[in-house]
Write a protein that holds these residues in place. Structure first.
Motif, PDB file in Angstrom:
ATOM      1  N   VAL A  54       0.027   5.337  -5.461  1.00  0.00           N
ATOM      2  CA  VAL A  54      -0.710   4.891  -4.424  1.00  0.00           C
ATOM      3  C   VAL A  54      -0.735   6.230  -3.421  1.00  0.00           C
ATOM      4  O   VAL A  54       0.415   6.831  -3.124  1.00  0.00           O
ATOM      5  CB  VAL A  54       0.056   4.012  -3.689  1.00  0.00           C
ATOM      6  CG1 VAL A  54      -0.519   3.423  -2.400  1.00  0.00           C
ATOM      7  CG2 VAL A  54       0.591   2.776  -4.740  1.00  0.00           C
ATOM      8  N   LEU A  55      -1.913   6.544  -2.774  1.00  0.00           N
ATOM      9  CA  LEU A  55      -2.037   7.654  -1.975  1.00  0.00           C
ATOM     10  C   LEU A  55      -2.372   6.963  -0.505  1.00  0.00           C
ATOM     11  O   LEU A  55      -1.727   7.896   0.529  1.00  0.00           O
ATOM     12  CB  LEU A  55      -3.295   8.340  -2.142  1.00  0.00           C
ATOM     13  CG  LEU A  55      -3.257   9.165  -3.696  1.00  0.00           C
ATOM     14  CD1 LEU A  55      -4.655   9.735  -4.108  1.00  0.00           C
ATOM     15  CD2 LEU A  55      -2.150  10.088  -3.443  1.00  0.00           C
ATOM     16  N   ASP A 105       6.194   5.515   3.966  1.00  0.00           N
ATOM     17  CA  ASP A 105       6.383   6.995   3.389  1.00  0.00           C
ATOM     18  C   ASP A 105       5.491   7.990   4.038  1.00  0.00           C
ATOM     19  O   ASP A 105       4.140   7.485   4.142  1.00  0.00           O
ATOM     20  CB  ASP A 105       6.258   7.062   1.803  1.00  0.00           C
ATOM     21  CG  ASP A 105       6.509   8.170   1.261  1.00  0.00           C
ATOM     22  OD1 ASP A 105       7.911   8.509   0.664  1.00  0.00           O
ATOM     23  OD2 ASP A 105       5.707   9.217   1.512  1.00  0.00           O
ATOM     24  N   PRO A 106       5.820   8.853   4.765  1.00  0.00           N
ATOM     25  CA  PRO A 106       4.839   9.886   5.180  1.00  0.00           C
ATOM     26  C   PRO A 106       3.722  10.423   4.532  1.00  0.00           C
ATOM     27  O   PRO A 106       2.735  11.081   4.980  1.00  0.00           O
ATOM     28  CB  PRO A 106       5.826  11.139   5.981  1.00  0.00           C
ATOM     29  CG  PRO A 106       7.140  10.813   5.179  1.00  0.00           C
ATOM     30  CD  PRO A 106       7.148   9.514   4.663  1.00  0.00           C
ATOM     31  N   PHE A 137       1.901   7.146  15.293  1.00  0.00           N
ATOM     32  CA  PHE A 137       1.426   7.451  13.768  1.00  0.00           C
ATOM     33  C   PHE A 137       0.683   8.542  13.982  1.00  0.00           C
ATOM     34  O   PHE A 137      -0.245   9.002  14.896  1.00  0.00           O
ATOM     35  CB  PHE A 137       0.219   6.196  13.630  1.00  0.00           C
ATOM     36  CG  PHE A 137      -0.061   6.352  12.423  1.00  0.00           C
ATOM     37  CD1 PHE A 137       0.546   5.947  11.085  1.00  0.00           C
ATOM     38  CD2 PHE A 137      -1.421   6.761  11.675  1.00  0.00           C
ATOM     39  CE1 PHE A 137       0.138   5.945   9.780  1.00  0.00           C
ATOM     40  CE2 PHE A 137      -1.900   7.067  10.389  1.00  0.00           C
ATOM     41  CZ  PHE A 137      -1.089   6.581   9.513  1.00  0.00           C
ATOM     42  N   PRO A 138       1.054   9.569  12.993  1.00  0.00           N
ATOM     43  CA  PRO A 138       0.413  10.955  13.074  1.00  0.00           C
ATOM     44  C   PRO A 138      -0.991  11.259  12.833  1.00  0.00           C
ATOM     45  O   PRO A 138      -1.640  10.589  11.580  1.00  0.00           O
ATOM     46  CB  PRO A 138       1.350  11.896  11.965  1.00  0.00           C
ATOM     47  CG  PRO A 138       1.918  10.792  11.278  1.00  0.00           C
ATOM     48  CD  PRO A 138       1.865   9.432  11.822  1.00  0.00           C
ATOM     49  N   ARG A 267       6.397  -5.106   1.287  1.00  0.00           N
ATOM     50  CA  ARG A 267       7.355  -5.472   0.189  1.00  0.00           C
ATOM     51  C   ARG A 267       6.948  -4.782  -1.023  1.00  0.00           C
ATOM     52  O   ARG A 267       7.803  -4.220  -1.966  1.00  0.00           O
ATOM     53  CB  ARG A 267       6.966  -7.202  -0.104  1.00  0.00           C
ATOM     54  CG  ARG A 267       7.936  -8.043   0.564  1.00  0.00           C
ATOM     55  CD  ARG A 267       7.890  -9.371   0.153  1.00  0.00           C
ATOM     56  NE  ARG A 267       6.674 -10.150   0.806  1.00  0.00           N
ATOM     57  CZ  ARG A 267       6.954 -10.672   1.830  1.00  0.00           C
ATOM     58  NH1 ARG A 267       7.923 -10.648   2.490  1.00  0.00           N
ATOM     59  NH2 ARG A 267       5.876 -11.146   2.528  1.00  0.00           N
ATOM     60  N   LEU A 268       5.641  -4.459  -1.473  1.00  0.00           N
ATOM     61  CA  LEU A 268       5.081  -3.535  -2.343  1.00  0.00           C
ATOM     62  C   LEU A 268       5.689  -2.290  -2.238  1.00  0.00           C
ATOM     63  O   LEU A 268       6.161  -1.722  -3.371  1.00  0.00           O
ATOM     64  CB  LEU A 268       3.664  -3.724  -2.395  1.00  0.00           C
ATOM     65  CG  LEU A 268       3.031  -2.574  -3.487  1.00  0.00           C
ATOM     66  CD1 LEU A 268       2.343  -3.562  -4.687  1.00  0.00           C
ATOM     67  CD2 LEU A 268       1.863  -1.767  -2.848  1.00  0.00           C
ATOM     68  N   LEU A 269       5.674  -1.576  -1.133  1.00  0.00           N
ATOM     69  CA  LEU A 269       6.143  -0.226  -1.097  1.00  0.00           C
ATOM     70  C   LEU A 269       7.725  -0.077  -0.974  1.00  0.00           C
ATOM     71  O   LEU A 269       8.064   0.683  -1.453  1.00  0.00           O
ATOM     72  CB  LEU A 269       5.870   0.414   0.333  1.00  0.00           C
ATOM     73  CG  LEU A 269       4.082   0.352   0.479  1.00  0.00           C
ATOM     74  CD1 LEU A 269       3.833   0.589   2.114  1.00  0.00           C
ATOM     75  CD2 LEU A 269       3.634   1.661  -0.402  1.00  0.00           C
ATOM     76  N   ALA A 270       8.401  -1.450  -0.707  1.00  0.00           N
ATOM     77  CA  ALA A 270       9.665  -1.327  -1.012  1.00  0.00           C
ATOM     78  C   ALA A 270      10.082  -1.358  -2.644  1.00  0.00           C
ATOM     79  O   ALA A 270      10.900  -0.549  -2.905  1.00  0.00           O
ATOM     80  CB  ALA A 270      10.456  -2.760  -0.180  1.00  0.00           C
ATOM     81  N   GLU A 271       9.528  -1.990  -3.288  1.00  0.00           N
ATOM     82  CA  GLU A 271       9.654  -2.119  -4.644  1.00  0.00           C
ATOM     83  C   GLU A 271       9.274  -0.795  -5.121  1.00  0.00           C
ATOM     84  O   GLU A 271      10.068  -0.581  -6.348  1.00  0.00           O
ATOM     85  CB  GLU A 271       8.558  -3.110  -5.412  1.00  0.00           C
ATOM     86  CG  GLU A 271       9.043  -4.479  -5.289  1.00  0.00           C
ATOM     87  CD  GLU A 271       7.687  -5.419  -5.771  1.00  0.00           C
ATOM     88  OE1 GLU A 271       6.608  -5.041  -6.182  1.00  0.00           O
ATOM     89  OE2 GLU A 271       7.967  -6.664  -4.986  1.00  0.00           O
TER      90      GLU A 271
END
Ligand code: C2E
Ligand code: CA
Ligand code: CA
Ligand code: CA
Length: 275
Positions: A54-55, A105-106, A137-138, A267-271
């Motif tokens: 995932v980008l 995540d940055p 947000f950068p 939730r998806l990103l935590a997994e």
């Protein structure tokens, strides 16, 4: 006979009256839905075709209507554009999306759709930069998606807006490439960072050699202009494989997941340990 004619095609046509009523109801509803926070961002994964990572995400507007349920953007974005509500809609959407994504995540980017109507506003870059500062947000994680039709009306203004955005480190993608016209001229006129190939081409590459040839040509055009190409609407692995072979860099579509709410994206990103 005169009256019958008027009833068929005049103001008293019941079908037309119903359609008008429905549109007015949507317009009035939207006017209060935006400040009430009922128009929310959903997030659709964009993945690296080389390894499936995932980008980032494309932000897609959803109207969570308390009575009618979710209303798709095709039904309310045109109304927002015609009535001047699109600027406010876009700002509330961006604010929510930036707030949701600033802790992710940055490495993860956000791609946001900007309407042609918004490209008539010379202050658009300042408004976006203000939101970025307010939310933390950068700028370098933000990409703006604009369609070719947006460039026709006033190319010098579009060039100046895109120039200001790029000076701040915001990237700009040409969306729905192939659906407009004089595309090659636009690629030269503006300093795009990415081309997105429309779903209509992507989905027919399996059936039509012509479509495969077009997607292949866009991919090699992108390669020679140093513009990475994203394919949208990827629904199966056969098409994914063909896109990879044609040299596309990124893909998005139902194969990777449906657009999700901020909570489900989290939730998806935590997994995946991307928080
Ligand atoms: P788009 O920018 O081309 O966005 C992609 C659309 O394709 C999204 O529809 C997405 O849900 C859908 N899609 C993604 N993958 C697949 C797939 O594999 N198969 C199929 N069949 N469809 C897929 P959505 O969310 O209904 O948005 C429709 C359009 O509404 C967008 O097209 C964009 O033009 C507009 N839109 C959405 N959100 C915004 C917004 O915040 N601002 C503006 N100005 N326009 C927006
Ligand atoms: Ca888009
Ligand atoms: Ca698109
Ligand atoms: Ca499209």
């Amino acid at each position: 006979a005169k009256d019958a004619g008027r009833n068929r095609c005049g103001w008293f046509d019941p079908a037309m009256a119903r359609a008008l009523h429905a549109r007015n109801e949507l317009e009035n509803g939207l006017r209060t839905a935006i400040p009430a926070g009922q128009v929310v961002p959903f997030f659709e994964q964009q993945v690296d075709l080389a390894n499936g990572h995932v980008l980032g995400f494309e932000v897609l507007a959803r109207w969570e209507h308390p009575v009618h349920g979710p209303i798709p953007p095709e039904r309310f974005i045109p109304i927002a554009e015609q009535t001047g509500m699109i600027a406010e809609l876009s700002m509330t959407l961006m604010r929510q999306a930036f707030q949701a994504a600033r802790d992710w995540d940055p490495s993860l980017t956000l791609a946001i759709n900007i309407s042609p109507v918004q490209l008539r506003d010379a202050w658009l870059p300042q408004k976006i930069i203000k939101l970025l500062l307010e939310t933390g947000f950068p700028a370098h994680r933000l990409e703006i998606e604009i369609t070719e039709s947006a460039l026709f009306e006033n190319l010098p203004l579009a060039q100046s807006i895109v120039g200001s955005l790029k000076n701040q480190g915001i990237r700009v993608a040409l969306d729905d490439f192939g659906t407009g016209y004089s595309s090659l001229g636009h690629l030269r006129a503006l300093p795009f960072d990415r081309i997105k190939i429309d779903r209509s081409f992507v989905q027919s590459i399996a059936e039509s050699n012509d479509c495969a040839a077009i997607v292949g040509a866009v991919a090699s055009l992108g390669a020679s202009l140093n513009l990475p190409v994203t394919a949208e609407g990827v629904e199966d692995m056969e098409i994914e494989g063909r896109l990879r072979a044609l040299g596309c860099a990124r893909a998005q579509g139902y194969l990777y997941g449906r657009p999700m709410s901020a909570a489900n994206t989290r939730r998806l990103l935590a997994e995946r340990r991307l928080l």
